[in-house]
Scaffold this motif. Structure first.
Motif, short mmCIF file in Angstrom:
data_model
loop_
_atom_site.label_atom_id
_atom_site.label_comp_id
_atom_site.label_asym_id
_atom_site.label_seq_id
_atom_site.Cartn_x
_atom_site.Cartn_y
_atom_site.Cartn_z
N ALA A 74 43.65 29.85 34.16
CA ALA A 74 42.86 30.25 33.00
C ALA A 74 43.71 30.16 31.73
N TYR A 75 44.95 30.57 31.83
CA TYR A 75 45.85 30.50 30.68
C TYR A 75 46.18 29.05 30.32
N VAL A 76 46.55 28.25 31.32
CA VAL A 76 46.97 26.87 31.08
C VAL A 76 45.82 26.01 30.55
N TYR A 77 44.65 26.17 31.14
CA TYR A 77 43.51 25.31 30.79
C TYR A 77 42.54 25.96 29.81
N GLY A 78 42.82 27.14 29.34
CA GLY A 78 41.95 27.80 28.38
C GLY A 78 40.61 28.20 28.96
N LEU A 79 40.59 28.60 30.21
CA LEU A 79 39.35 29.02 30.86
C LEU A 79 39.13 30.51 30.65
N ASN A 80 37.88 30.90 30.49
CA ASN A 80 37.53 32.31 30.32
C ASN A 80 36.64 32.75 31.46
N PHE A 81 36.99 33.88 32.06
CA PHE A 81 36.20 34.43 33.16
C PHE A 81 35.82 35.86 32.84
N ASP A 82 34.57 36.21 33.12
CA ASP A 82 34.16 37.60 32.94
C ASP A 82 34.50 38.38 34.21
N LEU A 83 34.32 39.68 34.18
CA LEU A 83 34.68 40.54 35.32
C LEU A 83 33.84 40.23 36.56
N ILE A 84 32.59 39.85 36.37
CA ILE A 84 31.75 39.52 37.52
C ILE A 84 32.28 38.27 38.23
N THR A 85 32.66 37.27 37.46
CA THR A 85 33.21 36.04 38.05
C THR A 85 34.50 36.35 38.79
N LEU A 86 35.38 37.14 38.19
CA LEU A 86 36.62 37.52 38.86
C LEU A 86 36.35 38.32 40.13
N GLY A 87 35.37 39.22 40.09
CA GLY A 87 35.01 40.00 41.27
C GLY A 87 34.50 39.13 42.40
N VAL A 88 33.63 38.18 42.07
CA VAL A 88 33.11 37.26 43.09
C VAL A 88 34.24 36.39 43.64
N PHE A 89 35.14 35.96 42.76
CA PHE A 89 36.28 35.17 43.21
C PHE A 89 37.13 35.97 44.20
N ILE A 90 37.43 37.22 43.86
CA ILE A 90 38.25 38.06 44.74
C ILE A 90 37.55 38.29 46.08
N LEU A 91 36.26 38.53 46.07
CA LEU A 91 35.53 38.68 47.33
C LEU A 91 35.56 37.40 48.17
N THR A 92 35.47 36.26 47.50
CA THR A 92 35.56 34.97 48.20
C THR A 92 36.93 34.78 48.83
N VAL A 93 37.97 35.14 48.09
CA VAL A 93 39.33 35.02 48.61
C VAL A 93 39.52 35.95 49.81
N ILE A 94 39.02 37.16 49.72
CA ILE A 94 39.13 38.10 50.85
C ILE A 94 38.43 37.53 52.07
N ALA A 95 37.23 37.01 51.89
CA ALA A 95 36.49 36.42 53.02
C ALA A 95 37.26 35.23 53.61
N GLN A 96 37.83 34.40 52.75
CA GLN A 96 38.58 33.25 53.26
C GLN A 96 39.88 33.65 53.91
N SER A 97 40.46 34.77 53.49
CA SER A 97 41.73 35.19 54.09
C SER A 97 41.56 35.55 55.56
N PHE A 98 40.36 35.96 55.94
CA PHE A 98 40.10 36.29 57.35
C PHE A 98 39.86 35.06 58.21
N THR A 99 39.60 33.93 57.57
CA THR A 99 39.24 32.74 58.34
C THR A 99 40.29 31.63 58.32
N THR A 100 41.36 31.82 57.57
CA THR A 100 42.40 30.79 57.54
C THR A 100 43.55 31.21 58.44
N PRO A 101 44.20 30.26 59.09
CA PRO A 101 45.25 30.60 60.05
C PRO A 101 46.54 31.06 59.38
#
Length: 172
Positions: A74-101
């Motif tokens: 976000a810093y390097v490419y000038g991207l802006n994320f709201d709290l909902i987007t960050l929350g969904v991203f974190i939930l996605t990462v948590i879900a993927q952390s259970f499925t990756t070896p």
């Protein structure tokens, strides 16, 4: 988990050394189990079950490192994320952390579509992940330490330590 720092460090250190040298949580599992049995007051069955489950499913570093990586992009490419987007991203990462070896480099490519969907260029993602072998050392040590922490906390919540003390008193 009310375990002394000395006992926790003694139990974790061999597994952390294996984690740093192999970059594999799974390769660290025998050292985790051995360290827990030597230094912590939990039964072999409890240690084996919780550490095996934690090693195969619980990857604490993924949530921290992926979120940090997203904020870097976000810093390097000038991207802006709201709290909902960050929350969904974190939930996605948590879900993927259970499925990756828990193997070296087991996570980068499944996350590519998520980063691209958020506007991160593929080239930037690939370029940053060329450093993965270096950062993976630290991430694996964090995972292994988190697995040992999970053992101490779950055992404390479940009252395993007290049960073992009571059974020892009864047999005397």
């Amino acid at each position: 988990g009310r375990v002394s720092w000395r006992a926790f460090a003694g139990a974790s250190a061999p597994a952390q050394a294996v984690a740093a040298s192999s970059r594999s949580s799974m390769a660290s599992l025998p050292a985790l189990i051995d360290g827990a049995q030597r230094h912590l007051p939990y039964s072999q069955g409890v240690s084996n079950f919780i550490l095996s489950l934690a090693t195969s499913t619980f990857k604490i570093n993924r949530t921290v490192s992926s979120t940090t990586t997203l904020l870097f992009y976000a810093y390097v490419y000038g991207l802006n994320f709201d709290l909902i987007t960050l929350g969904v991203f974190i939930l996605t990462v948590i879900a993927q952390s259970f499925t990756t070896p828990g193997i070296p480099g087991g996570a980068p490519m499944p996350m590519l579509p998520v980063y691209v969907a958020l506007g991160v260029p593929v080239e930037g993602y690939i370029l940053l992940h060329t450093t993965e072998p270096i950062t993976d050392l630290v991430k694996t040590v964090v995972n292994v330490t988190g697995n040992m922490t999970a053992l101490t906390i779950v055992s404390r919540i479940a009252g395993v330590e007290e049960e073992e003390e009571e059974s020892t008193k009864q047999t005397k």
